[in-house]
Motif scaffolding. Sequence first.
Motif, PDB file in Angstrom:
ATOM      1  N   GLY A   1     -68.558  15.523 -20.935  1.00  0.00           N
ATOM      2  CA  GLY A   1     -69.178  15.329 -19.635  1.00  0.00           C
ATOM      3  C   GLY A   1     -68.769  16.407 -18.654  1.00  0.00           C
ATOM      4  N   THR A   2     -68.904  16.079 -17.382  1.00  0.00           N
ATOM      5  CA  THR A   2     -68.589  16.988 -16.286  1.00  0.00           C
ATOM      6  C   THR A   2     -67.401  16.426 -15.514  1.00  0.00           C
ATOM      7  OG1 THR A   2     -70.920  17.573 -16.088  1.00  0.00           O
ATOM      8  CG2 THR A   2     -69.519  18.091 -14.208  1.00  0.00           C
ATOM      9  N   VAL A   3     -66.441  17.294 -15.190  1.00  0.00           N
ATOM     10  CA  VAL A   3     -65.301  16.853 -14.397  1.00  0.00           C
ATOM     11  C   VAL A   3     -65.817  16.520 -12.990  1.00  0.00           C
ATOM     12  CG1 VAL A   3     -63.059  17.492 -13.426  1.00  0.00           C
ATOM     13  CG2 VAL A   3     -63.681  18.272 -15.731  1.00  0.00           C
ATOM     14  N   HIS A   4     -65.701  15.262 -12.608  1.00  0.00           N
ATOM     15  CA  HIS A   4     -66.169  14.800 -11.298  1.00  0.00           C
ATOM     16  C   HIS A   4     -65.056  14.891 -10.251  1.00  0.00           C
ATOM     17  CE1 HIS A   4     -68.456  12.478  -8.387  1.00  0.00           C
ATOM     18  NE2 HIS A   4     -67.361  11.752  -8.178  1.00  0.00           N
ATOM     19  N   ALA A   5     -63.800  14.607 -10.685  1.00  0.00           N
ATOM     20  CA  ALA A   5     -62.682  14.624  -9.740  1.00  0.00           C
ATOM     21  C   ALA A   5     -61.376  14.868 -10.472  1.00  0.00           C
ATOM     22  CB  ALA A   5     -62.603  13.297  -8.983  1.00  0.00           C
ATOM     23  N   VAL A   6     -60.486  15.590  -9.797  1.00  0.00           N
ATOM     24  CA  VAL A   6     -59.102  15.728 -10.226  1.00  0.00           C
ATOM     25  C   VAL A   6     -58.326  14.794  -9.313  1.00  0.00           C
ATOM     26  CG1 VAL A   6     -57.155  17.304 -10.507  1.00  0.00           C
ATOM     27  CG2 VAL A   6     -59.492  18.136 -10.877  1.00  0.00           C
ATOM     28  N   LEU A   7     -57.642  13.820  -9.883  1.00  0.00           N
ATOM     29  CA  LEU A   7     -57.062  12.735  -9.105  1.00  0.00           C
ATOM     30  C   LEU A   7     -55.590  12.932  -8.745  1.00  0.00           C
ATOM     31  CD1 LEU A   7     -58.763   9.890 -11.147  1.00  0.00           C
ATOM     32  CD2 LEU A   7     -59.537  10.914  -8.997  1.00  0.00           C
ATOM     33  N   VAL A   8     -54.994  14.030  -9.209  1.00  0.00           N
ATOM     34  CA  VAL A   8     -53.580  14.289  -8.973  1.00  0.00           C
ATOM     35  C   VAL A   8     -53.404  15.742  -8.554  1.00  0.00           C
ATOM     36  CG1 VAL A   8     -51.279  14.289 -10.030  1.00  0.00           C
ATOM     37  CG2 VAL A   8     -52.944  12.576 -10.716  1.00  0.00           C
ATOM     38  N   GLU A   9     -52.478  15.981  -7.649  1.00  0.00           N
ATOM     39  CA  GLU A   9     -52.185  17.335  -7.209  1.00  0.00           C
ATOM     40  C   GLU A   9     -51.322  18.055  -8.246  1.00  0.00           C
ATOM     41  OE1 GLU A   9     -49.791  19.399  -3.574  1.00  0.00           O
ATOM     42  OE2 GLU A   9     -51.058  17.683  -3.104  1.00  0.00           O
ATOM     43  N   ASP A  10     -51.591  19.324  -8.448  1.00  0.00           N
ATOM     44  CA  ASP A  10     -50.816  20.140  -9.378  1.00  0.00           C
ATOM     45  C   ASP A  10     -49.334  20.072  -9.019  1.00  0.00           C
ATOM     46  OD1 ASP A  10     -50.391  23.571 -10.183  1.00  0.00           O
ATOM     47  OD2 ASP A  10     -50.702  21.944 -11.594  1.00  0.00           O
ATOM     48  N   GLY A  11     -48.483  19.841 -10.013  1.00  0.00           N
ATOM     49  CA  GLY A  11     -47.046  19.780  -9.801  1.00  0.00           C
ATOM     50  C   GLY A  11     -46.526  18.400  -9.434  1.00  0.00           C
ATOM     51  N   ALA A  12     -47.416  17.412  -9.307  1.00  0.00           N
ATOM     52  CA  ALA A  12     -46.994  16.059  -8.933  1.00  0.00           C
ATOM     53  C   ALA A  12     -46.407  15.320 -10.130  1.00  0.00           C
ATOM     54  CB  ALA A  12     -48.175  15.264  -8.377  1.00  0.00           C
ATOM     55  N   MET A  13     -45.492  14.413  -9.844  1.00  0.00           N
ATOM     56  CA  MET A  13     -44.973  13.508 -10.868  1.00  0.00           C
ATOM     57  C   MET A  13     -46.017  12.419 -11.101  1.00  0.00           C
ATOM     58  SD  MET A  13     -42.067  14.448 -12.046  1.00  0.00           S
ATOM     59  CE  MET A  13     -41.642  12.957 -12.907  1.00  0.00           C
ATOM     60  N   VAL A  14     -46.258  12.113 -12.370  1.00  0.00           N
ATOM     61  CA  VAL A  14     -47.203  11.052 -12.707  1.00  0.00           C
ATOM     62  C   VAL A  14     -46.517  10.035 -13.608  1.00  0.00           C
ATOM     63  CG1 VAL A  14     -49.250  12.510 -12.458  1.00  0.00           C
ATOM     64  CG2 VAL A  14     -48.154  12.316 -14.686  1.00  0.00           C
ATOM     65  N   GLU A  15     -47.069   8.854 -13.642  1.00  0.00           N
ATOM     66  CA  GLU A  15     -46.569   7.785 -14.489  1.00  0.00           C
ATOM     67  C   GLU A  15     -47.499   7.626 -15.679  1.00  0.00           C
ATOM     68  OE1 GLU A  15     -46.049   4.204 -12.250  1.00  0.00           O
ATOM     69  OE2 GLU A  15     -45.115   5.262 -10.583  1.00  0.00           O
ATOM     70  N   GLY A  16     -46.983   7.089 -16.774  1.00  0.00           N
ATOM     71  CA  GLY A  16     -47.815   6.809 -17.933  1.00  0.00           C
ATOM     72  C   GLY A  16     -48.939   5.870 -17.544  1.00  0.00           C
ATOM     73  N   GLY A  17     -50.159   6.196 -17.922  1.00  0.00           N
ATOM     74  CA  GLY A  17     -51.317   5.370 -17.596  1.00  0.00           C
ATOM     75  C   GLY A  17     -51.958   5.683 -16.254  1.00  0.00           C
ATOM     76  N   GLN A  18     -51.370   6.608 -15.501  1.00  0.00           N
ATOM     77  CA  GLN A  18     -51.939   6.960 -14.195  1.00  0.00           C
ATOM     78  C   GLN A  18     -53.209   7.784 -14.382  1.00  0.00           C
ATOM     79  OE1 GLN A  18     -49.245   8.852 -11.452  1.00  0.00           O
ATOM     80  NE2 GLN A  18     -50.898   9.623 -10.187  1.00  0.00           N
ATOM     81  N   PRO A  19     -54.284   7.485 -13.653  1.00  0.00           N
ATOM     82  CA  PRO A  19     -55.515   8.279 -13.735  1.00  0.00           C
ATOM     83  C   PRO A  19     -55.281   9.720 -13.279  1.00  0.00           C
ATOM     84  CG  PRO A  19     -55.958   6.162 -12.718  1.00  0.00           C
ATOM     85  CD  PRO A  19     -54.460   6.303 -12.808  1.00  0.00           C
ATOM     86  N   LEU A  20     -55.797  10.673 -14.081  1.00  0.00           N
ATOM     87  CA  LEU A  20     -55.651  12.092 -13.785  1.00  0.00           C
ATOM     88  C   LEU A  20     -56.975  12.747 -13.440  1.00  0.00           C
ATOM     89  CD1 LEU A  20     -53.317  13.081 -16.778  1.00  0.00           C
ATOM     90  CD2 LEU A  20     -52.640  12.436 -14.441  1.00  0.00           C
ATOM     91  N   PHE A  21     -58.025  12.410 -14.200  1.00  0.00           N
ATOM     92  CA  PHE A  21     -59.348  13.021 -14.027  1.00  0.00           C
ATOM     93  C   PHE A  21     -60.416  11.937 -14.121  1.00  0.00           C
ATOM     94  CE2 PHE A  21     -56.739  16.323 -15.954  1.00  0.00           C
ATOM     95  CZ  PHE A  21     -57.048  17.441 -15.204  1.00  0.00           C
ATOM     96  N   ALA A  22     -61.543  12.177 -13.456  1.00  0.00           N
ATOM     97  CA  ALA A  22     -62.728  11.339 -13.613  1.00  0.00           C
ATOM     98  C   ALA A  22     -63.820  12.241 -14.166  1.00  0.00           C
ATOM     99  CB  ALA A  22     -63.151  10.735 -12.280  1.00  0.00           C
ATOM    100  N   LEU A  23     -64.411  11.826 -15.276  1.00  0.00           N
ATOM    101  CA  LEU A  23     -65.529  12.560 -15.898  1.00  0.00           C
ATOM    102  C   LEU A  23     -66.796  11.749 -15.759  1.00  0.00           C
ATOM    103  CD1 LEU A  23     -63.963  13.569 -19.362  1.00  0.00           C
ATOM    104  CD2 LEU A  23     -63.931  14.868 -17.234  1.00  0.00           C
ATOM    105  N   VAL A  24     -67.902  12.448 -15.621  1.00  0.00           N
ATOM    106  CA  VAL A  24     -69.214  11.795 -15.640  1.00  0.00           C
ATOM    107  C   VAL A  24     -69.924  12.299 -16.887  1.00  0.00           C
ATOM    108  CG1 VAL A  24     -71.414  11.549 -14.444  1.00  0.00           C
ATOM    109  CG2 VAL A  24     -69.304  11.685 -13.130  1.00  0.00           C
ATOM    110  N   ARG A  25     -70.348  11.365 -17.693  1.00  0.00           N
ATOM    111  CA  ARG A  25     -71.046  11.739 -18.946  1.00  0.00           C
ATOM    112  C   ARG A  25     -72.378  12.388 -18.610  1.00  0.00           C
ATOM    113  NH1 ARG A  25     -68.896   8.624 -23.615  1.00  0.00           N
ATOM    114  NH2 ARG A  25     -67.416   7.146 -22.745  1.00  0.00           N
ATOM    115  N   ASP A  26     -72.717  13.404 -19.392  1.00  0.00           N
ATOM    116  CA  ASP A  26     -73.993  14.119 -19.177  1.00  0.00           C
ATOM    117  C   ASP A  26     -75.157  13.350 -19.751  1.00  0.00           C
ATOM    118  OD1 ASP A  26     -72.652  16.192 -17.929  1.00  0.00           O
ATOM    119  OD2 ASP A  26     -72.296  17.214 -19.819  1.00  0.00           O
TER     120      ASP A  26
END
Length: 161
Positions: free
Chosen positions: A136-161
Amino acid sequence: MNGHDFPDALKQLLDEFSRSGIRELHIRKPDFELYLSTEASAARPQAATPVAAPVSAPPAQSAPAAKPASAPLTPASSLPADAVIIKAPNLGTFYRAPKPGAANYVEVGSQVQVGDELCLIEVMKLFTAVRASASGTVHAVLVEDGAMVEGGQPLFALVRD
């Protein structure tokens, strides 16, 4: 482990490394050193290079500016209902590029296929590639580069083509 078990243990380590999605592995002991990489162009680390400062780690100044894991860049309410959410496989530091100064793997609007690398998650100098689970197409990046994330945390949103 005796000397006869070593080749079997090494073969098992190589098999697990190739299945893991980890891009690089460097083990150093007083009498043994092992460096594995999935990058054909990767250069073996020099003996003088300290383990605490690998070339692929982003500069330290990017971490203090990182947003906390609980502050997504794009609010969930603005995502399409049918968006495919790509989540962090484990906790660690989120990196959008393979190394400092390199182009990001993907940007908003990038077309991706199943299995395409989207980012890296680093924990204790081990890097895990996060790959697209859908095309698909990357719709959103949900985390700032260099940020600490937790397991299971949303990182990207894709929209299927």
